[in-house]
Write a protein that holds these residues in place. Structure first.
Motif, short mmCIF file in Angstrom:
data_model
loop_
_atom_site.label_atom_id
_atom_site.label_comp_id
_atom_site.label_asym_id
_atom_site.label_seq_id
_atom_site.Cartn_x
_atom_site.Cartn_y
_atom_site.Cartn_z
N ASN A 100 -4.47 4.96 -2.30
CA ASN A 100 -5.69 5.49 -1.68
C ASN A 100 -6.26 6.61 -2.54
N LYS A 141 -11.57 -4.35 2.89
CA LYS A 141 -10.45 -4.18 3.80
C LYS A 141 -11.00 -3.96 5.20
N GLU A 179 -7.81 1.98 -3.42
CA GLU A 179 -8.50 1.85 -2.13
C GLU A 179 -9.41 3.06 -1.96
N GLU A 220 0.85 -1.20 0.00
CA GLU A 220 0.00 0.00 0.00
C GLU A 220 0.88 1.24 0.00
N ASP A 224 -11.87 0.51 1.58
CA ASP A 224 -11.01 0.75 2.74
C ASP A 224 -11.86 0.98 3.98
CA CA Z 1 -5.85 2.54 2.74
#
Ligand code: CA
Ligand code: C2E
Ligand code: CA
Ligand code: CA
Length: 278
Positions: free
Chosen positions: A116, A199, A148, A58, A178
């Protein structure tokens, strides 16, 4: 009592003034950092909990102030969203992350990168084109990019976000929700948005062994993912017992300090090379 009241008023206005000054300085710092290309990106490994195999990384934005102190993303990301700087920040993180991922691939490591995407970025009509253009420019296989997205982002303008996500999926990128469980997604949204991955938020993972309610949420998310054929990942795993419990419950992918903190791009490359030799 009267003078006390007066003091209190001035105390609060001082605090407010300090707050405004701090915010303003932070905004200037963020503007400077972005215009000088000084935003950094760190990478946190995602692993198979059972075998330890590396499954991805990530990308997380990092910023230092003029004294070299780190400013927390939980401070500058919301500010970037409020000031509109998130568009540029998002663009820089995406480019750096894709370039790194390409670099890993050239070294022989097939490691997907997750980026993200803030809710406010979906207000940018060019978001989809920006991502697909970047993949084309870098010749990066879309399968190596995962996005995400938080639940709140999905709820902003449902039909617009849905169409953007379906274009991104058609291009081949993977979509993860997320902080799952902290917002208010319903089952119908999960279907509508063609999500690939759920997630599990770190707040649940971190308390599941001490709070029955959190344990129940983790179980519910796992069974939801299983019945909808979605992939799962747990974040914020800090201790062995959390990892063991997640495996037992049926979640076999995770990330957290137990395995590794987010690493600078140099440290992440070293991590890749070290792993390859053990
Ligand atoms: Ca994240
Ligand atoms: P997030 O996307 O939920 O990212 C996970 C956060 O948990 C990261 O914090 C990570 O460093 C931290 N973390 C990872 N493992 C553990 C662990 O075992 N224990 C604990 N306590 N924490 C762990 P970070 O890097 O401070 O980022 C905070 C948030 O800021 C992120 O939460 C994300 O919402 C946002 N953010 C960071 N970088 C970006 C970015 O490039 N774009 C956008 N839109 N948001 C970002
Ligand atoms: Ca999260
Ligand atoms: Ca709790």
């Amino acid at each position: 009592a009267k003078s006390e009241g007066r003091n209190r008023t001035s105390f609060f206005s001082d605090e407010l003034e300090q707050h405004i000054i701090h915010r303003h300085q932070l905004e200037l710092l963020l503007r400077d950092t972005l215009s000088n290309n000084q935003l950094q990106v760190y990478y946190q490994p995602k692993l198979c909990l059972e075998t330890g195999r590396l499954l991805g990384a990530e990308a997380l934005a990092r910023m230092q102030d003029h004294q070299g102190q780190w400013v927390s993303p939980s401070e500058f990301i919301p500010l970037a969203e409020e000031t509109g700087l998130i568009t540029e920040l998002g663009r820089q993180v995406l480019r750096q992350a894709c370039q790194e991922c390409l670099g890993w691939q050239r070294l022989g490591y097939h490691v997907p990168v997750s980026v993200n995407i803030a809710a406010a970025q979906f207000a940018d009509p060019l978001l989809v084109k920006q991502i697909t253009d970047l993949l084309t420019e870098l010749q990066l296989p879309a399968q190596l990019l995962e996005l995400e997205v938080t639940e709140s982002a999905l709820m902003l303008d449902v039909s617009k976000t849905q169409s953007m996500l379906s274009q991104l999926k058609a291009a081949g990128t993977c979509i993860a929700i997320d902080d799952f469980g902290t917002g208010y997604s319903s089952l119908s949204y999960l279907k509508k948005f063609q999500v690939d991955v759920l997630k599990i938020d770190k707040s649940f993972v971190q308390e599941m062994l001490i709070d029955r309610g959190d344990m129940e949420i983790v179980k519910a998310v796992i069974s939801l993912a299983q019945s909808m054929h979605l992939q799962l990942i747990a974040e914020g795993i800090e201790i062995e017992a959390q990892k063991d419990m997640l495996i037992q419950l049926g979640c076999s992918v995770g990330q957290g300090y137990l395995f590794s903190k987010p690493l600078s791009k140099e440290d992440f490359k070293a991590y890749l090379q070290q792993r390859a030799t053990v």
